[in-house]
Motif scaffolding. Sequence first.
Motif, PDB file in Angstrom:
ATOM      1  N   ALA A 181       0.829  -1.208   0.000  1.00 29.48           N
ATOM      2  CA  ALA A 181       0.000   0.000   0.000  1.00 29.48           C
ATOM      3  C   ALA A 181       0.863   1.258   0.000  1.00 29.48           C
ATOM      4  CB  ALA A 181      -0.930  -0.001   1.215  1.00 29.48           C
ATOM      5  N   CYS A 182       1.946   1.234   0.778  1.00 31.76           N
ATOM      6  CA  CYS A 182       2.851   2.387   0.833  1.00 31.76           C
ATOM      7  C   CYS A 182       3.488   2.663  -0.519  1.00 31.76           C
ATOM      8  CB  CYS A 182       3.941   2.160   1.878  1.00 31.76           C
ATOM      9  SG  CYS A 182       3.392   2.285   3.587  1.00 31.76           S
ATOM     10  N   ASN A 183       3.840   1.607  -1.231  1.00 33.92           N
ATOM     11  CA  ASN A 183       4.452   1.788  -2.540  1.00 33.92           C
ATOM     12  C   ASN A 183       3.468   2.342  -3.554  1.00 33.92           C
ATOM     13  OD1 ASN A 183       7.416   0.675  -2.949  1.00 33.92           O
ATOM     14  ND2 ASN A 183       6.450  -0.560  -1.366  1.00 33.92           N
ATOM     15  N   LEU A 184       2.190   2.003  -3.390  1.00 34.52           N
ATOM     16  CA  LEU A 184       1.159   2.523  -4.289  1.00 34.52           C
ATOM     17  C   LEU A 184       0.766   3.952  -3.925  1.00 34.52           C
ATOM     18  CD1 LEU A 184      -1.002  -0.710  -4.482  1.00 34.52           C
ATOM     19  CD2 LEU A 184       0.191   0.343  -6.417  1.00 34.52           C
ATOM     20  N   ARG A 185       0.823   4.281  -2.637  1.00 37.54           N
ATOM     21  CA  ARG A 185       0.466   5.626  -2.178  1.00 37.54           C
ATOM     22  C   ARG A 185       1.532   6.123  -1.201  1.00 37.54           C
ATOM     23  NH1 ARG A 185      -4.632   7.760  -1.571  1.00 37.54           N
ATOM     24  NH2 ARG A 185      -3.490   9.435  -0.530  1.00 37.54           N
ATOM     25  N   PRO A 186       2.728   6.467  -1.698  1.00 37.59           N
ATOM     26  CA  PRO A 186       3.796   6.890  -0.791  1.00 37.59           C
ATOM     27  C   PRO A 186       3.490   8.193  -0.056  1.00 37.59           C
ATOM     28  CG  PRO A 186       4.426   7.203  -3.092  1.00 37.59           C
ATOM     29  CD  PRO A 186       3.169   6.413  -3.111  1.00 37.59           C
ATOM     30  N   ASP A 187       2.518   8.946  -0.554  1.00 43.26           N
ATOM     31  CA  ASP A 187       2.150  10.208   0.085  1.00 43.26           C
ATOM     32  C   ASP A 187       1.188  10.020   1.247  1.00 43.26           C
ATOM     33  OD1 ASP A 187       0.290   9.339  -1.922  1.00 43.26           O
ATOM     34  OD2 ASP A 187      -0.807  11.216  -1.607  1.00 43.26           O
ATOM     35  N   LEU A 230       0.436   8.985   4.633  1.00 42.07           N
ATOM     36  CA  LEU A 230       1.251   8.691   5.812  1.00 42.07           C
ATOM     37  C   LEU A 230       0.626   7.639   6.719  1.00 42.07           C
ATOM     38  CD1 LEU A 230       2.428  12.313   6.719  1.00 42.07           C
ATOM     39  CD2 LEU A 230       3.636  10.578   5.382  1.00 42.07           C
ATOM     40  N   ASP A 231      -0.705   7.517   6.699  1.00 37.72           N
ATOM     41  CA  ASP A 231      -1.350   6.514   7.565  1.00 37.72           C
ATOM     42  C   ASP A 231      -0.860   5.106   7.250  1.00 37.72           C
ATOM     43  OD1 ASP A 231      -2.717   8.542   8.745  1.00 37.72           O
ATOM     44  OD2 ASP A 231      -4.681   8.020   7.955  1.00 37.72           O
ATOM     45  N   TYR A 232      -0.623   4.820   5.961  1.00 38.13           N
ATOM     46  CA  TYR A 232      -0.130   3.490   5.603  1.00 38.13           C
ATOM     47  C   TYR A 232       1.248   3.253   6.213  1.00 38.13           C
ATOM     48  CZ  TYR A 232      -3.858   3.142   2.052  1.00 38.13           C
ATOM     49  OH  TYR A 232      -5.063   3.085   1.409  1.00 38.13           O
ATOM     50  N   GLN A 233       2.081   4.285   6.236  1.00 37.47           N
ATOM     51  CA  GLN A 233       3.414   4.147   6.812  1.00 37.47           C
ATOM     52  C   GLN A 233       3.335   3.864   8.311  1.00 37.47           C
ATOM     53  OE1 GLN A 233       6.302   7.167   5.667  1.00 37.47           O
ATOM     54  NE2 GLN A 233       5.089   7.687   3.847  1.00 37.47           N
ATOM     55  N   ALA A 289       8.223  13.986  11.202  1.00 42.19           N
ATOM     56  CA  ALA A 289       9.017  15.034  10.552  1.00 42.19           C
ATOM     57  C   ALA A 289       8.240  15.676   9.407  1.00 42.19           C
ATOM     58  CB  ALA A 289      10.332  14.453  10.050  1.00 42.19           C
ATOM     59  N   GLN A 290       7.462  14.855   8.676  1.00 42.37           N
ATOM     60  CA  GLN A 290       6.654  15.381   7.574  1.00 42.37           C
ATOM     61  C   GLN A 290       5.379  16.058   8.064  1.00 42.37           C
ATOM     62  OE1 GLN A 290       6.310  12.687   3.989  1.00 42.37           O
ATOM     63  NE2 GLN A 290       7.327  11.256   5.371  1.00 42.37           N
ATOM     64  N   HIS A 291       4.821  15.522   9.149  1.00 40.92           N
ATOM     65  CA  HIS A 291       3.540  16.012   9.649  1.00 40.92           C
ATOM     66  C   HIS A 291       3.593  16.029  11.180  1.00 40.92           C
ATOM     67  CE1 HIS A 291      -0.515  16.839  10.390  1.00 40.92           C
ATOM     68  NE2 HIS A 291      -1.126  15.853   9.754  1.00 40.92           N
ATOM     69  N   PRO A 292       4.089  17.119  11.787  1.00 42.99           N
ATOM     70  CA  PRO A 292       4.288  17.169  13.236  1.00 42.99           C
ATOM     71  C   PRO A 292       3.005  16.979  14.048  1.00 42.99           C
ATOM     72  CG  PRO A 292       5.478  18.940  12.162  1.00 42.99           C
ATOM     73  CD  PRO A 292       4.592  18.325  11.114  1.00 42.99           C
ATOM     74  N   GLN A 293       1.832  17.157  13.422  1.00 43.21           N
ATOM     75  CA  GLN A 293       0.563  17.020  14.126  1.00 43.21           C
ATOM     76  C   GLN A 293      -0.130  15.686  13.828  1.00 43.21           C
ATOM     77  OE1 GLN A 293       1.265  19.682  16.252  1.00 43.21           O
ATOM     78  NE2 GLN A 293      -0.941  19.871  16.301  1.00 43.21           N
ATOM     79  N   HIS A 294       0.605  14.733  13.281  1.00 45.82           N
ATOM     80  CA  HIS A 294       0.000  13.437  12.966  1.00 45.82           C
ATOM     81  C   HIS A 294      -0.198  12.678  14.274  1.00 45.82           C
ATOM     82  CE1 HIS A 294      -0.802   9.533  11.250  1.00 45.82           C
ATOM     83  NE2 HIS A 294      -0.765  10.030  10.025  1.00 45.82           N
ATOM     84  N   PHE A 295      -1.448  12.663  14.773  1.00 49.48           N
ATOM     85  CA  PHE A 295      -1.724  12.139  16.110  1.00 49.48           C
ATOM     86  C   PHE A 295      -1.288  10.688  16.268  1.00 49.48           C
ATOM     87  CE2 PHE A 295      -4.528   9.748  18.949  1.00 49.48           C
ATOM     88  CZ  PHE A 295      -4.262  10.393  20.149  1.00 49.48           C
ATOM     89  N   ASN A 296      -1.666   9.815  15.324  1.00 51.06           N
ATOM     90  CA  ASN A 296      -1.359   8.401  15.505  1.00 51.06           C
ATOM     91  C   ASN A 296       0.137   8.134  15.447  1.00 51.06           C
ATOM     92  OD1 ASN A 296      -2.299   5.791  16.085  1.00 51.06           O
ATOM     93  ND2 ASN A 296      -2.191   5.182  13.949  1.00 51.06           N
ATOM     94  N   ALA A 297       0.864   8.896  14.632  1.00 50.51           N
ATOM     95  CA  ALA A 297       2.321   8.725  14.595  1.00 50.51           C
ATOM     96  C   ALA A 297       2.930   9.104  15.941  1.00 50.51           C
ATOM     97  CB  ALA A 297       2.917   9.557  13.470  1.00 50.51           C
ATOM     98  N   ILE A 324      10.414   4.891  11.281  1.00 54.21           N
ATOM     99  CA  ILE A 324       9.279   5.217  10.410  1.00 54.21           C
ATOM    100  C   ILE A 324       8.388   6.253  11.078  1.00 54.21           C
ATOM    101  CG2 ILE A 324       7.204   4.310   9.293  1.00 54.21           C
ATOM    102  CD1 ILE A 324       8.723   1.611   9.046  1.00 54.21           C
ATOM    103  N   TYR A 325       8.084   6.050  12.360  1.00 50.52           N
ATOM    104  CA  TYR A 325       7.249   7.022  13.071  1.00 50.52           C
ATOM    105  C   TYR A 325       7.893   8.407  13.053  1.00 50.52           C
ATOM    106  CZ  TYR A 325       4.903   2.920  15.157  1.00 50.52           C
ATOM    107  OH  TYR A 325       4.217   1.758  15.365  1.00 50.52           O
ATOM    108  N   GLN A 326       9.186   8.456  13.308  1.00 53.43           N
ATOM    109  CA  GLN A 326       9.881   9.740  13.321  1.00 53.43           C
ATOM    110  C   GLN A 326       9.852  10.398  11.946  1.00 53.43           C
ATOM    111  OE1 GLN A 326      13.670   8.412  15.045  1.00 53.43           O
ATOM    112  NE2 GLN A 326      13.201   9.553  16.913  1.00 53.43           N
TER     113      GLN A 326
END
Length: 302
Positions: free
Chosen positions: A139-145, A147-150, A175-183, A169-171
């Motif tokens: 899924a990540c390779n199909l939608r690298p943008d 972030l939830d898949y990562q 780094a890309q989305h500082p407000q990503h709650f689940n990360a 990976i979480y970091q």
Amino acid sequence: MNTDTLLQNQIQQQLRAGVDAHVRGNLLAAENAYKTVLSLDDINAIAHNNLGFVYGQQANWPLALEHLHKALVINPDYATAMSNLGQIYFSTGEQEQAMALLEKATVLDANDPQHWHNLARIDLLRGNFQRAEYAWWRACNLRPDYLDYQVNMAIAIAAQHRFAEAEKIYQGVVAQHPQHFNALLQLGICWLLMKNYGNAQQIFQRALQINPRDPSLLRHCGLVELTLGNKPAAAKFFQALLELTPEDQDARVDYALVLLELGDASALAQERDYLQAIAQPNERVQQYLPVISNALVAQGLH
């Protein structure tokens, strides 16, 4: 414009309205729009699939199964309906049938990341962490943008005790989305498991600023504070968790044990009474209830 064209335009308009409402979370409006489509075209596989998905979200399993089966009768190679049906079967306990459908959906349409995500989610629930990791990697390779898949892939990796890989990976996501709650939450859990308690405490504080009422976050905040010896803070987190999920037996045991450590006999007695009243106590309640009761007896409270 002829009658057939007008009809098709109306069908497409209602489908779009249904999808728009569905995306916004307005399930009633989505349901009504899909039903309108089917009143105009009862062999519309997309409307049957979408309506079945709505019913699945409402846990209305019989209607969900009915419409998803109809979608597949109309179009036997409809991978999305197949994947959705697999999820419904898993929810109703038909695990083998569920996995067969989810796997077939990825074969029929290997370029749809949602199919891989659906398969991975069920694999994770079943404890097949390696395949969950692989499916989310696809899924990540199909939608690298996306972030939830990562984050999900990292959860599957962490479940295999490869914490350093998951941490990276979480970091990267943070780094890309500082407000990503689940990360943030999962990074904190990862650090907690790695016994990096100070960093876990700090990242949980960041997550609390985003969603202070998330049960999983409150539970892990309580655990990290307890590990660091901050018992009053731990008690507050478990108390907040119980306000949201009063029937969470494990959280109630955790809260009671903190109260025991704090020596708060009055509050502990209330928790003892609640635990004793549980009709079907789980193993932790059965294990710790005698400990709590004996402690209260020793303090002269009955």
